[in-house]
Enzyme design. Structure first.
Site, PDB file in Angstrom:
ATOM      1  N   SER A 143      -0.615   6.941  -2.287  1.00  0.00           N
ATOM      2  CA  SER A 143      -1.351   6.556  -3.493  1.00  0.00           C
ATOM      3  C   SER A 143      -1.723   7.853  -4.210  1.00  0.00           C
ATOM      4  O   SER A 143      -1.666   8.940  -3.617  1.00  0.00           O
ATOM      5  CB  SER A 143      -2.624   5.811  -3.063  1.00  0.00           C
ATOM      6  OG  SER A 143      -3.548   5.704  -4.129  1.00  0.00           O
ATOM      7  N   TYR A 156     -10.025   4.892   2.468  1.00  0.00           N
ATOM      8  CA  TYR A 156      -8.745   4.740   1.750  1.00  0.00           C
ATOM      9  C   TYR A 156      -8.172   6.114   1.401  1.00  0.00           C
ATOM     10  O   TYR A 156      -6.994   6.397   1.643  1.00  0.00           O
ATOM     11  CB  TYR A 156      -8.959   3.900   0.489  1.00  0.00           C
ATOM     12  CG  TYR A 156      -7.674   3.507  -0.212  1.00  0.00           C
ATOM     13  CD1 TYR A 156      -6.871   2.479   0.276  1.00  0.00           C
ATOM     14  CD2 TYR A 156      -7.272   4.151  -1.376  1.00  0.00           C
ATOM     15  CE1 TYR A 156      -5.696   2.112  -0.363  1.00  0.00           C
ATOM     16  CE2 TYR A 156      -6.101   3.795  -2.025  1.00  0.00           C
ATOM     17  CZ  TYR A 156      -5.310   2.772  -1.521  1.00  0.00           C
ATOM     18  OH  TYR A 156      -4.141   2.418  -2.163  1.00  0.00           O
TER      19      TYR A 156
HETATM   20  N1  LIG Z   1      -1.553  -1.707  -6.483  1.00  0.00           N
HETATM   21  C1  LIG Z   1      -1.899  -0.450  -6.656  1.00  0.00           C
HETATM   22  O1  LIG Z   1      -2.452  -0.080  -7.686  1.00  0.00           O
HETATM   23  C2  LIG Z   1      -1.611   0.586  -5.612  1.00  0.00           C
HETATM   24  C3  LIG Z   1      -1.759   1.932  -5.958  1.00  0.00           C
HETATM   25  C4  LIG Z   1      -1.485   2.916  -5.029  1.00  0.00           C
HETATM   26  C5  LIG Z   1      -1.054   2.547  -3.767  1.00  0.00           C
HETATM   27  N2  LIG Z   1      -0.946   1.228  -3.453  1.00  0.00           N
HETATM   28  C6  LIG Z   1      -0.489   0.904  -2.104  1.00  0.00           C
HETATM   29  O2  LIG Z   1       0.630   0.050  -2.199  1.00  0.00           O
HETATM   30  C7  LIG Z   1       0.713  -0.747  -1.028  1.00  0.00           C
HETATM   31  C8  LIG Z   1       0.884  -2.201  -1.452  1.00  0.00           C
HETATM   32  O3  LIG Z   1      -0.260  -2.588  -2.157  1.00  0.00           O
HETATM   33  P1  LIG Z   1      -0.305  -3.808  -3.190  1.00  0.00           P
HETATM   34  O4  LIG Z   1      -0.961  -3.313  -4.401  1.00  0.00           O
HETATM   35  O5  LIG Z   1       1.028  -4.458  -3.278  1.00  0.00           O
HETATM   36  O6  LIG Z   1      -1.371  -4.718  -2.441  1.00  0.00           O
HETATM   37  P2  LIG Z   1      -1.332  -6.211  -1.932  1.00  0.00           P
HETATM   38  O7  LIG Z   1      -2.692  -6.460  -1.362  1.00  0.00           O
HETATM   39  O8  LIG Z   1      -0.813  -7.097  -3.005  1.00  0.00           O
HETATM   40  O9  LIG Z   1      -0.248  -6.167  -0.768  1.00  0.00           O
HETATM   41  C9  LIG Z   1      -0.477  -5.554   0.483  1.00  0.00           C
HETATM   42  C10 LIG Z   1       0.285  -6.324   1.528  1.00  0.00           C
HETATM   43  O10 LIG Z   1       0.039  -5.725   2.812  1.00  0.00           O
HETATM   44  C11 LIG Z   1      -0.113  -6.776   3.731  1.00  0.00           C
HETATM   45  N3  LIG Z   1      -0.873  -6.365   4.917  1.00  0.00           N
HETATM   46  C12 LIG Z   1      -2.200  -6.094   5.007  1.00  0.00           C
HETATM   47  N4  LIG Z   1      -2.533  -5.827   6.277  1.00  0.00           N
HETATM   48  C13 LIG Z   1      -1.390  -5.918   7.004  1.00  0.00           C
HETATM   49  C14 LIG Z   1      -1.094  -5.759   8.379  1.00  0.00           C
HETATM   50  N5  LIG Z   1      -2.056  -5.462   9.279  1.00  0.00           N
HETATM   51  N6  LIG Z   1       0.193  -5.927   8.787  1.00  0.00           N
HETATM   52  C15 LIG Z   1       1.166  -6.238   7.894  1.00  0.00           C
HETATM   53  N7  LIG Z   1       0.949  -6.406   6.594  1.00  0.00           N
HETATM   54  C16 LIG Z   1      -0.331  -6.255   6.142  1.00  0.00           C
HETATM   55  C17 LIG Z   1      -0.860  -7.853   2.963  1.00  0.00           C
HETATM   56  O11 LIG Z   1      -0.760  -9.136   3.586  1.00  0.00           O
HETATM   57  C18 LIG Z   1      -0.175  -7.784   1.616  1.00  0.00           C
HETATM   58  O12 LIG Z   1       0.932  -8.661   1.511  1.00  0.00           O
HETATM   59  C19 LIG Z   1      -0.565  -0.475  -0.236  1.00  0.00           C
HETATM   60  O13 LIG Z   1      -0.277   0.463   0.788  1.00  0.00           O
HETATM   61  C20 LIG Z   1      -1.482   0.148  -1.270  1.00  0.00           C
HETATM   62  O14 LIG Z   1      -2.464   0.969  -0.686  1.00  0.00           O
HETATM   63  C21 LIG Z   1      -1.203   0.236  -4.339  1.00  0.00           C
END
Ligand SMILES: NC(=O)c1ccc[n+]([C@@H]2O[C@H](COP(=O)([O-])OP(=O)(O)OC[C@H]3O[C@@H](n4cnc5c(N)ncnc54)[C@H](O)[C@@H]3O)[C@@H](O)[C@H]2O)c1
Length: 253
Positions: A143, A156
């Site tokens: 991130s 985080y």
């Molecule tokens: N959306 C953003 O703005 C953003 C920005 C930077 C980084 N990220 C990173 O991107 C990745 C995806 O995030 P997103 O925005 O799609 O969020 P999201 O919450 O839509 O998806 C995250 C997914 O991870 C799964 N998950 C959670 N715990 C788990 C576990 N113990 N085992 C297996 N799966 C698990 C959830 O069920 C979910 O489907 C994350 O690592 C997040 O930190 C997101």
């Protein structure tokens, strides 16, 4: 367009958000995709979307915080499709915001378990399968919080910095053996995670909306496209890198 016909891709956290979009992008490029998540319904929906578009995918339920679950995920991937070429280790949680003096031990560990140990377990079992194929590519999801601080988000921020760190160390370990390992660093992308963060407070929503010089939050496909590129031969000289995809957000310093 990238041709991944005959290749096998594994995506964790693919029940929605960035994981689903990336699973769809791998499938559109021709790869067979293992869709992994702790949430079964959303994972199966992702598979249906891919099959409906003419791609190939299988859902495997997996909790990335449990080593035996990740070991079984990789074993099922190999049993189903014969090997592993690309992995996007994407599962992550944001945690509940609190200043460090009010952060509980349990909450700090919960975030580290998913975001850091999840990526560690995935790499631990993905690498041996890629070595058997003579190479592969791992993209770990960090991130912009892996490169700067955000108040109220110590676990985080710590976990995402750690993802960048273990990516660099592992990249060095396998650089001469055909495995490239990089981390991707998105800013705010329109997923459930960002919707939850924006619902925390009007101040948080305003801060997220105004953080990108490009003038909007990103779309999941704008991360998915970069992950697929990083796995392609077009990125053949990239390993250990931190790939920022942030609409210019980090230009603010
Ligand atoms: N959306 C953003 O703005 C953003 C920005 C930077 C980084 N990220 C990173 O991107 C990745 C995806 O995030 P997103 O925005 O799609 O969020 P999201 O919450 O839509 O998806 C995250 C997914 O991870 C799964 N998950 C959670 N715990 C788990 C576990 N113990 N085992 C297996 N799966 C698990 C959830 O069920 C979910 O489907 C994350 O690592 C997040 O930190 C997101």
């Amino acid at each position: 367009m990238t041709d991944m016909a005959g290749k096998v891709a594994l995506v964790t956290g693919a029940a929605g958000g960035l994981g689903r979009a990336t699973a769809q992008a791998f499938a559109a490029a021709g790869a067979s995709v293992v869709v992994a998540d702790i949430v079964t319904a959303g994972g199966k929906d992702t598979v249906e979307l891919i099959l409906g578009a003419g791609g190939e995918a299988t859902f495997v339920e997996c909790d990335v915080t449990v080593e035996s679950s990740v070991r079984a995920l990789v074993a099922t991937t190999v049993a189903t499709y014969g090997g592993l070429d690309y992995a996007y280790n994407n599962s992550g949680i944001e945690g509940h915001p609190a200043p460090v003096a009010e952060m509980t031990d349990a909450e700090f560990r919960r975030v580290m378990d998913v975001n850091l140990f999840g990526v560690f377990y995935c790499m631990k079992y993905e690498v041996p399968e890629m070595l058997k194929r003579g190479g592969g590519v791992i993209v770990n999801c960090s991130s912009t919080a892996g490169l700067r601080g955000y108040a109220g988000m110590t676990p985080y921020v710590a976990s995402k910095h750690a993802v960048a760190g273990i990516t660099k160390a592992a990249a060095l370990e396998y650089a001469t053996q055909g495995i490239r390992i990089v981390s991707i660093h998105p800013a705010a992308i329109a997923t459930d995670m960002v919707a939850r963060a924006m619902a925390e407070s009007p101040d948080m929503a305003a801060a997220i909306e105004s953080m990108h010089p490009i003038g909007r939050v990103g779309e999941p496909r704008e991360i998915a496209n970069v992950v697929v590129f990083l796995c392609s031969d077009g990125a053949s000289f990239m390993t250990g890198s931190q790939i920022v995809v942030d609409g210019g957000a980090l230009c603010h310093g």
